[in-house]
Motif scaffolding. Structure first.
Motif, PDB file in Angstrom:
ATOM      1  N   PHE A  28       8.270  -7.664   1.323  1.00 55.54           N
ATOM      2  CA  PHE A  28       8.442  -6.328   1.881  1.00 55.54           C
ATOM      3  C   PHE A  28       7.450  -5.313   1.312  1.00 55.54           C
ATOM      4  O   PHE A  28       7.601  -4.111   1.536  1.00 55.54           O
ATOM      5  N   GLY A  29       6.436  -5.789   0.566  1.00 51.60           N
ATOM      6  CA  GLY A  29       5.377  -4.896   0.114  1.00 51.60           C
ATOM      7  C   GLY A  29       4.613  -4.319   1.293  1.00 51.60           C
ATOM      8  O   GLY A  29       4.694  -4.829   2.420  1.00 51.60           O
ATOM      9  N   HIS A  30       3.868  -3.263   1.073  1.00 46.24           N
ATOM     10  CA  HIS A  30       3.136  -2.629   2.175  1.00 46.24           C
ATOM     11  C   HIS A  30       2.117  -3.606   2.759  1.00 46.24           C
ATOM     12  O   HIS A  30       1.350  -4.231   2.009  1.00 46.24           O
ATOM     13  N   PRO A  31       2.072  -3.739   4.094  1.00 45.61           N
ATOM     14  CA  PRO A  31       1.209  -4.767   4.696  1.00 45.61           C
ATOM     15  C   PRO A  31      -0.281  -4.502   4.575  1.00 45.61           C
ATOM     16  O   PRO A  31      -1.082  -5.426   4.712  1.00 45.61           O
ATOM     17  N   VAL A  32      -0.685  -3.262   4.327  1.00 45.14           N
ATOM     18  CA  VAL A  32      -2.115  -2.945   4.207  1.00 45.14           C
ATOM     19  C   VAL A  32      -2.553  -3.011   2.747  1.00 45.14           C
ATOM     20  O   VAL A  32      -3.482  -3.737   2.396  1.00 45.14           O
ATOM     21  N   SER A  33      -1.903  -2.261   1.887  1.00 49.03           N
ATOM     22  CA  SER A  33      -2.327  -2.146   0.487  1.00 49.03           C
ATOM     23  C   SER A  33      -1.699  -3.200  -0.413  1.00 49.03           C
ATOM     24  O   SER A  33      -2.216  -3.474  -1.498  1.00 49.03           O
ATOM     25  N   GLY A  34      -0.568  -3.749  -0.013  1.00 50.69           N
ATOM     26  CA  GLY A  34       0.164  -4.655  -0.889  1.00 50.69           C
ATOM     27  C   GLY A  34       0.955  -3.945  -1.971  1.00 50.69           C
ATOM     28  O   GLY A  34       1.628  -4.589  -2.775  1.00 50.69           O
ATOM     29  N   LEU A  35       0.878  -2.609  -2.013  1.00 50.42           N
ATOM     30  CA  LEU A  35       1.602  -1.849  -3.028  1.00 50.42           C
ATOM     31  C   LEU A  35       3.103  -1.840  -2.727  1.00 50.42           C
ATOM     32  O   LEU A  35       3.531  -2.129  -1.606  1.00 50.42           O
ATOM     33  N   ALA A  36       3.889  -1.505  -3.736  1.00 54.97           N
ATOM     34  CA  ALA A  36       5.340  -1.516  -3.606  1.00 54.97           C
ATOM     35  C   ALA A  36       5.821  -0.259  -2.903  1.00 54.97           C
ATOM     36  O   ALA A  36       5.402   0.856  -3.230  1.00 54.97           O
ATOM     37  N   ARG A  37       6.717  -0.429  -1.982  1.00 55.42           N
ATOM     38  CA  ARG A  37       7.335   0.730  -1.343  1.00 55.42           C
ATOM     39  C   ARG A  37       8.229   1.448  -2.355  1.00 55.42           C
ATOM     40  O   ARG A  37       8.783   0.834  -3.263  1.00 55.42           O
ATOM     41  N   ASP A  38       8.359   2.747  -2.174  1.00 55.76           N
ATOM     42  CA  ASP A  38       9.209   3.512  -3.073  1.00 55.76           C
ATOM     43  C   ASP A  38      10.656   3.060  -2.967  1.00 55.76           C
ATOM     44  O   ASP A  38      11.333   2.867  -3.970  1.00 55.76           O
ATOM     45  N   ARG A  39      11.129   2.867  -1.732  1.00 53.27           N
ATOM     46  CA  ARG A  39      12.477   2.356  -1.502  1.00 53.27           C
ATOM     47  C   ARG A  39      12.570   1.777  -0.103  1.00 53.27           C
ATOM     48  O   ARG A  39      11.749   2.078   0.770  1.00 53.27           O
ATOM     49  N   LEU A  40      13.556   0.935   0.105  1.00 50.24           N
ATOM     50  CA  LEU A  40      13.874   0.367   1.406  1.00 50.24           C
ATOM     51  C   LEU A  40      15.342   0.627   1.683  1.00 50.24           C
ATOM     52  O   LEU A  40      16.186   0.464   0.791  1.00 50.24           O
ATOM     53  N   THR A  41      15.646   1.037   2.899  1.00 52.66           N
ATOM     54  CA  THR A  41      17.023   1.269   3.311  1.00 52.66           C
ATOM     55  C   THR A  41      17.432   0.179   4.289  1.00 52.66           C
ATOM     56  O   THR A  41      16.713  -0.079   5.266  1.00 52.66           O
ATOM     57  N   ILE A  42      18.569  -0.449   4.027  1.00 55.12           N
ATOM     58  CA  ILE A  42      19.047  -1.534   4.884  1.00 55.12           C
ATOM     59  C   ILE A  42      19.212  -1.024   6.310  1.00 55.12           C
ATOM     60  O   ILE A  42      19.867  -0.005   6.558  1.00 55.12           O
ATOM     61  N   GLY A  43      18.577  -1.710   7.254  1.00 54.71           N
ATOM     62  CA  GLY A  43      18.715  -1.364   8.665  1.00 54.71           C
ATOM     63  C   GLY A  43      17.794  -0.280   9.157  1.00 54.71           C
ATOM     64  O   GLY A  43      17.809   0.044  10.352  1.00 54.71           O
ATOM     65  N   ALA A  44      16.970   0.300   8.256  1.00 58.01           N
ATOM     66  CA  ALA A  44      16.060   1.376   8.663  1.00 58.01           C
ATOM     67  C   ALA A  44      14.617   0.894   8.579  1.00 58.01           C
ATOM     68  O   ALA A  44      14.281   0.077   7.716  1.00 58.01           O
ATOM     69  N   PRO A  45      13.737   1.380   9.454  1.00 53.82           N
ATOM     70  CA  PRO A  45      12.336   0.969   9.375  1.00 53.82           C
ATOM     71  C   PRO A  45      11.678   1.508   8.111  1.00 53.82           C
ATOM     72  O   PRO A  45      12.006   2.596   7.626  1.00 53.82           O
ATOM     73  N   ALA A  46      10.748   0.748   7.568  1.00 57.94           N
ATOM     74  CA  ALA A  46      10.020   1.182   6.373  1.00 57.94           C
ATOM     75  C   ALA A  46       8.931   2.165   6.762  1.00 57.94           C
ATOM     76  O   ALA A  46       8.374   2.104   7.858  1.00 57.94           O
ATOM     77  N   ASP A  47       8.631   3.096   5.857  1.00 58.46           N
ATOM     78  CA  ASP A  47       7.542   4.039   6.104  1.00 58.46           C
ATOM     79  C   ASP A  47       6.328   3.635   5.270  1.00 58.46           C
ATOM     80  O   ASP A  47       6.289   2.551   4.694  1.00 58.46           O
ATOM     81  N   ASP A  48       5.325   4.504   5.216  1.00 60.64           N
ATOM     82  CA  ASP A  48       4.073   4.184   4.522  1.00 60.64           C
ATOM     83  C   ASP A  48       4.055   4.634   3.068  1.00 60.64           C
ATOM     84  O   ASP A  48       3.036   4.486   2.385  1.00 60.64           O
ATOM     85  N   ARG A  49       5.154   5.186   2.577  1.00 59.29           N
ATOM     86  CA  ARG A  49       5.163   5.712   1.213  1.00 59.29           C
ATOM     87  C   ARG A  49       5.268   4.572   0.201  1.00 59.29           C
ATOM     88  O   ARG A  49       6.210   3.789   0.237  1.00 59.29           O
ATOM     89  N   VAL A  50       4.297   4.504  -0.700  1.00 55.35           N
ATOM     90  CA  VAL A  50       4.329   3.519  -1.779  1.00 55.35           C
ATOM     91  C   VAL A  50       4.363   4.240  -3.117  1.00 55.35           C
ATOM     92  O   VAL A  50       3.923   5.387  -3.238  1.00 55.35           O
TER      93      VAL A  50
END
Length: 416
Positions: A28-50
């Motif tokens: 679930f890391g960011h698909p472009v940078s590979g950096l870690a997302r700040d948070r993930l919410t179950i059932g919600a789309p991920a944003d670009d914030r790492v």
């Protein structure tokens, strides 16, 4: 007696937790940078914030995954090489990264209205992980050599001394090109930020001298304690020790075993902090539902009204599973008992595709739907340090770190 049964049963349980939690960074890391997302919410789309600090912890977690055989070394190398290339191109502020950035473009995402520039503490947590990667990928191979070269460039270009504001005997947390030093937040102990001073003293180019550490970090109003809580003496820190993150974040790489200076034995400090935190939950002065010897772990984390600073003095009734699990090196039986409890009756409410969610409150019948990068990274790395000491060995093998620790007056078996 081991709360999870035989040694094989414990190993299987720890494998399951580490491997599932690692998915946060690997799958679930960011698909472009590979950096870690700040948070993930179950059932919600991920944003670009790492998140920069969580990305350092994620790097360490990926290394643990390689060592455990869950990720191929070549795949991890490809991911991390892409990440450091991205970081090398991203905007920094005197070589210091922001707290958050856009994982697609590298643009800074402000953490707060005036916090739109360099964050020295988050950068320290990033570099803690990158230096471990430099030490781990040590083969005479073109891609591994390139990874080491880029990590060194990022490390060498970080201007720790800029954050002393022209030579003051303390480091400052934030600097902004738009607001300068207006946040005016000094980094003083005791808290989660020891790693910042260790790296600043170890830096090959833009480091600080020991006077900044002794004049800044060790002069915090909450640095020295020396009092007892529930019959447990606490060398350093605020009353009752503060959030358990203080015993985790800087000690993902910094090995507390045998680490001493004139102020404390840091293994003893962290063990006592964990014991006090757990004992508070056992005594449960506020009568919160569920608290007890197998359900403990107070640290800064989510509540039903947002992220809050929590510890025995600021106890709002929310347990963070990772706080107990990341304490495994310091309190193995107590942490394993908590793991058994979390995997038992609470399992369906707090366990999911990236391991345990951030926090829960049985008193409020509230169970987080979020995973947080700092929580997930701390879980994987500290469990690995308990099992093998891997990340401690890697970080403490850095020659610059050994020189820096010695310059600050630390003793450690790694310095002999």
């Amino acid at each position: 007696m081991n709360p999870l049964g035989s040694e094989a049963e414990v190993s299987r349980a720890l494998d399951a937790v580490q491997r599932q939690t690692l998915r946060y960074f690997w799958e679930f890391g960011h698909p472009v940078s590979g950096l870690a997302r700040d948070r993930l919410t179950i059932g919600a789309p991920a944003d670009d914030r790492v998140a920069i600090g969580a990305s350092g912890m994620g790097t360490m977690a990926i290394i643990a995954g390689v060592e455990r055989g869950w990720i191929r070394r070549g795949d991890a190398l490809e991911r991390l090489l892409g990440t450091v290339r991205f970081l090398e191109r991203a905007p920094t502020y005197h070589g210091v990264f922001p707290h958050w950035m856009n994982g697609t473009t590298g643009a800074t995402i402000p953490f707060d209205r005036k916090d739109d520039g360099g964050d020295l503490v988050e950068t320290a947590f990033l570099l803690q992980g990158l230096l471990c990667a430099r030490q781990y990928f040590d083969r005479d191979d073109g891609d591994e050599r390139e990874l080491r070269r880029i990590v060194d460039r990022i490390w060498h270009e970080t201007e720790w001394n800029w954050h002393s504001r022209g030579g003051l005997k303390v480091l400052y947390w934030h600097w902004s090109p738009n607001h300068g030093w207006s946040m005016d937040f000094e980094i003083r102990g005791w808290n989660e930020c020891l790693m910042t001073y260790v790296l600043a003293a170890s830096a090959p180019r833009f480091g600080v001298d020991s006077g900044v550490y002794h004049g800044g970090w060790t002069q915090g109003q909450d640095f020295r304690n020396g009092r007892s809580y529930h019959g447990i003496a606490l060398p350093l820190g605020p009353d009752y020790g503060g959030p358990l993150a203080f015993a985790h974040y800087s000690f993902l790489g910094l090995d507390p075993r045998g680490l001493k200076d004139r102020h404390a034995d840091y293994w003893q400090q962290n063990v006592c902090h964990v014991r006090i935190n757990r004992e508070h939950c056992i005594r449960n002065p506020h009568g919160y539902k569920g608290y007890g010897p197998d359900c403990w772990g107070l640290t800064s984390d989510d509540t039903d009204v947002g992220y809050r600073f929590m510890d025995p003095v600021h106890d709002l009734g929310f347990i963070a599973p990772h706080a107990a699990l990341a304490s495994l090196p310091y309190a193995p039986e107590a942490s394993l008992a908590a793991l058994r409890h979390f995997l038992g009756a609470l399992h369906d409410r707090i366990w999911g595709e990236c391991g345990f969610t951030s926090s829960f409150s049985e008193s409020r019948d509230w169970y987080s739907q979020d995973y947080i990068g700092l929580d997930q990274g701390t879980t994987v790395v500290m469990i690995e340090n308990y099992r093998s000491g891997l990340l401690w060995k890697l970080f403490m093998s850095c020659p610059e770190i050994r020189v820096g620790l010695a310059s600050l007056g630390f003793e450690s078996p790694h310095l002999r």
